[in-house]
Design an enzyme around this catalytic site. Structure first.
Site, PDB file in Angstrom:
ATOM      1  N   ASP A 188     -12.126 -28.993  30.407  1.00  0.00           N
ATOM      2  CA  ASP A 188     -12.258 -28.106  29.258  1.00  0.00           C
ATOM      3  C   ASP A 188     -10.984 -28.235  28.426  1.00  0.00           C
ATOM      4  O   ASP A 188      -9.892 -27.973  28.926  1.00  0.00           O
ATOM      5  CB  ASP A 188     -12.439 -26.665  29.735  1.00  0.00           C
ATOM      6  CG  ASP A 188     -13.325 -25.849  28.824  1.00  0.00           C
ATOM      7  OD1 ASP A 188     -13.196 -26.000  27.606  1.00  0.00           O
ATOM      8  OD2 ASP A 188     -14.141 -25.069  29.332  1.00  0.00           O
ATOM      9  N   ASP A 220     -13.491 -26.720  23.445  1.00  0.00           N
ATOM     10  CA  ASP A 220     -13.723 -25.296  23.221  1.00  0.00           C
ATOM     11  C   ASP A 220     -13.704 -24.975  21.724  1.00  0.00           C
ATOM     12  O   ASP A 220     -12.860 -25.471  20.975  1.00  0.00           O
ATOM     13  CB  ASP A 220     -12.639 -24.503  23.959  1.00  0.00           C
ATOM     14  CG  ASP A 220     -12.850 -23.014  23.901  1.00  0.00           C
ATOM     15  OD1 ASP A 220     -13.924 -22.550  24.342  1.00  0.00           O
ATOM     16  OD2 ASP A 220     -11.935 -22.305  23.424  1.00  0.00           O
ATOM     17  N   GLU A 241     -18.248 -27.472  21.843  1.00  0.00           N
ATOM     18  CA  GLU A 241     -18.826 -26.129  21.835  1.00  0.00           C
ATOM     19  C   GLU A 241     -18.932 -25.682  20.383  1.00  0.00           C
ATOM     20  O   GLU A 241     -17.920 -25.491  19.702  1.00  0.00           O
ATOM     21  CB  GLU A 241     -17.974 -25.134  22.618  1.00  0.00           C
ATOM     22  CG  GLU A 241     -18.645 -23.760  22.676  1.00  0.00           C
ATOM     23  CD  GLU A 241     -17.704 -22.623  23.072  1.00  0.00           C
ATOM     24  OE1 GLU A 241     -18.214 -21.595  23.557  1.00  0.00           O
ATOM     25  OE2 GLU A 241     -16.496 -22.753  22.881  1.00  0.00           O
ATOM     26  N   HIS A 247     -20.791 -19.849  30.976  1.00  0.00           N
ATOM     27  CA  HIS A 247     -19.879 -18.793  31.411  1.00  0.00           C
ATOM     28  C   HIS A 247     -19.756 -17.646  30.411  1.00  0.00           C
ATOM     29  O   HIS A 247     -19.016 -16.693  30.672  1.00  0.00           O
ATOM     30  CB  HIS A 247     -18.499 -19.389  31.669  1.00  0.00           C
ATOM     31  CG  HIS A 247     -17.883 -20.013  30.455  1.00  0.00           C
ATOM     32  ND1 HIS A 247     -18.431 -21.108  29.831  1.00  0.00           N
ATOM     33  CD2 HIS A 247     -16.782 -19.701  29.735  1.00  0.00           C
ATOM     34  CE1 HIS A 247     -17.691 -21.438  28.791  1.00  0.00           C
ATOM     35  NE2 HIS A 247     -16.684 -20.593  28.703  1.00  0.00           N
ATOM     36  N   ASP A 248     -20.459 -17.730  29.279  1.00  0.00           N
ATOM     37  CA  ASP A 248     -20.364 -16.708  28.242  1.00  0.00           C
ATOM     38  C   ASP A 248     -21.649 -15.918  28.028  1.00  0.00           C
ATOM     39  O   ASP A 248     -21.611 -14.868  27.388  1.00  0.00           O
ATOM     40  CB  ASP A 248     -19.980 -17.352  26.899  1.00  0.00           C
ATOM     41  CG  ASP A 248     -18.543 -17.829  26.859  1.00  0.00           C
ATOM     42  OD1 ASP A 248     -17.702 -17.253  27.566  1.00  0.00           O
ATOM     43  OD2 ASP A 248     -18.263 -18.789  26.122  1.00  0.00           O
TER      44      ASP A 248
END
Length: 535
Positions: free
Chosen positions: A99, A201, A269, A330-331
């Site tokens: 990430d 990200d 992302e 994860h969000d």
């Protein structure tokens, strides 16, 4: 035929490292813990792992506030531990993605300490500093994604700095060539160690409008939404210059490939409408390989709506672009919470049989649901800043339940977040022993996908279907398969095209599927079936 890149036929498995496996008894997952579970990951049948941030961090936002991009946080281990993980992953045929968090650093990063020290510091322009508005107060009306103003006053230097997220996460100034060079050095550091790519990200945040105008109000805003939705992020995200930034990162990845280091993958992302998402494949030159496609996470679970979504997405893809699909991360709420247990099985078949690269979130393969977090155990700063809005991410980041031993085999100590309440029954060891479990289904789906090129790299065509059935053909060369998904809790009949009358069931999400009779397939409630032409 030109060989396809590994990531086109591959499946990516996302790991949230704090919650995957603890190796040292402190209740927090770590890098050696991931290494310990590599056999499980390889046997599951995925091709690559993506690890959420493991860099040194004060953990204001659990690793997304980076204080050193070229090391591993002691909570997670050491660089030597990472090198061992990478070597052992590669030995098992697994790729490894990191990430990359380029939009902002921690406010404790040495770069920001220098930038903050004085207006004349050489790194002052590495971040976004602005004078107060003419009448006083923040330079504009921009709102943090975590709620509240996106500008923080710095008394010592008499200016505000911008933070799209927490005040402990100041945004970098990507218009500064020195920032770009420094971040490219970060990418080279990890590429030289052998990583196979990056998930980038909040890529669409990297560049802001140069003159920092106010964002317009959101006409669809409702108080129940998070505060960030009060304004449209017209000037604070998705600026045209961001595509030059993405192209620069892609050039680094392509240079590695050209030097014989293997194919490197960049995933962006990007939470944007499809028509804007497509630009991230490249504007005049290549962008990221896979701009993240999160439509399935929020799509209505209805056959016609999903069919329309798939058709529109496929039609929007630029020539040569490869699709991708995400069901959970994860969000966002877990798939089993959104759809329930029965449809979670159907959703797994959908994810792993659509055209494109799928990403599977850890724990979804055993049907983990969102875990309620008692108020005194909330960790997520987003929930702490806006309580009661349902924005907290802790419920989807809870520890992986490995077995029925103490602390579910995740740790010898109490985990940093509570386990799922049903962990004595819902765990990897238990489901590994059950032929009809959701974990067994995932293993079967991944094996079938690997064996049949039509599912991995073939074309897709939607089929006519009545009721709440979603059906599509996957075809590669002479191989033709049909995927039929019953999204209803009732028996439904799918009339098959003439060419498919001789098909037989290859895999069902339930027990053995009914055979094709009179040119039709009967689908039980919440059943998905893959059909293949009989040998």
């Amino acid at each position: 035929m030109t060989p396809t890149p590994w990531w086109q036929s591959g499946v990516i498995y996302q790991i949230y490292p704090r919650s995957f496996q603890d190796s040292n008894g402190d209740g927090i997952g770590d890098v050696p813990g991931i290494t310990r579970r590599l056999n499980y990951i390889a046997e599951l049948g995925v091709d690559a792992i993506w690890i959420s941030p493991i860099y040194p961090s004060p953990m204001a936002d659990f690793g997304y506030d980076v204080s050193d991009y070229c090391d591993v946080d002691p909570r997670f281990g050491t660089l030597a531990d990472f090198d061992d993980l990478l070597a052992q992953a590669h030995a098992r045929g697994l790729k490894l993605l990191l990430d990359f968090v380029p939009n902002h650093t921690s406010d404790r990063h040495p770069w920001f300490a220098e930038s903050r020290s004085s207006r004349s510091n050489p790194k002052r322009d590495w971040y976004l500093w602005r004078d107060p508005a003419p009448g006083g107060g923040p330079p504009n009306n921009w709102i943090s994604d975590f709620g509240g103003p996106a500008w923080e006053w710095d008394e010592a230097s008499g200016q505000y700095y911008y933070h799209a997220f927490l005040k402990q996460q100041p945004d970098l100034n990507w218009r500064n060539p020195a920032v770009q060079a420094a971040m490219h050095d970060v990418l080279r550091f990890w590429l030289d160690r052998g990583v196979d790519g990056f998930r980038i990200d909040v890529l669409w945040h990297l560049i802001k409008a140069a003159d920092f105008p106010d964002n317009p109000p959101n006409p669809a805003y409702a108080p129940a939404l998070g505060e960030m939705d009060r304004l449209l992020q017209l000037h604070s995200t998705d600026q045209p210059e961001v595509h030059d930034i993405a192209a620069g990162m892609r050039a680094l990845a392509d240079d590695d490939q050209a030097a014989g280091q293997g194919e490197r993958l960049l995933i962006g992302e990007i939470y944007l409408p499809v028509e804007r998402l497509m630009h991230y494949y490249g504007e005049g030159r290549p962008g990221v390989h896979l701009p993240g496609n999160f439509q399935l996470i929020e799509a209505p679970w209805q056959a016609r709506a999903l069919a329309a979504l798939i058709i529109a997405y496929e039609a929007a893809l630029p020539p040569g672009a490869w699709p991708n699909w995400v069901l959970g991360n994860h969000d966002r709420p877990r798939v089993a919470t959104r759809l329930g247990g029965g449809q979670a099985r159907v959703a797994a078949m959908l994810l792993l049989t659509l055209r494109g690269t799928p990403t599977l979130y850890y724990g979804d393969e055993v049907g983990l649901r969102d875990v309620p977090i008692p108020p005194d155990q909330v960790q997520d700063p987003r929930e702490l800043r806006q309580p009661g809005k349902g924005l907290g991410r802790d419920p989807v980041r809870t520890p992986m339940p490995w077995d029925a031993s103490a602390h579910a085999g995740f740790s010898t100590a109490a985990p940093w977040l509570p386990l799922n309440a049903d962990w004595p029954a819902r765990n990897v060891e238990r489901q590994s022993a059950e032929p009809g479990s959701l974990l067994a289904l995932h293993r079967q789906l991944l094996a079938v996908r690997r064996y049949h090129p039509a599912l991995a790299i073939g074309d897709v065509a939607l089929l006519d279907a009545e009721g709440d059935i979603l059906a599509y053909e996957r075809r590669h060369g002479a191989e033709r398969l049909i995927v039929a998904l019953n999204l209803a809790a009732k028996l439904q009949r799918l009339a098959l095209p003439t060419w498919a009358h001789g098909c037989r069931p290859l895999l069902s999400t339930l027990a053995d599927a009914a055979p094709v009779q009179d040119g039709a397939l009967l689908l039980r409630p919440n059943e998905g079936v893959i059909l293949t032409l009989a040998d």
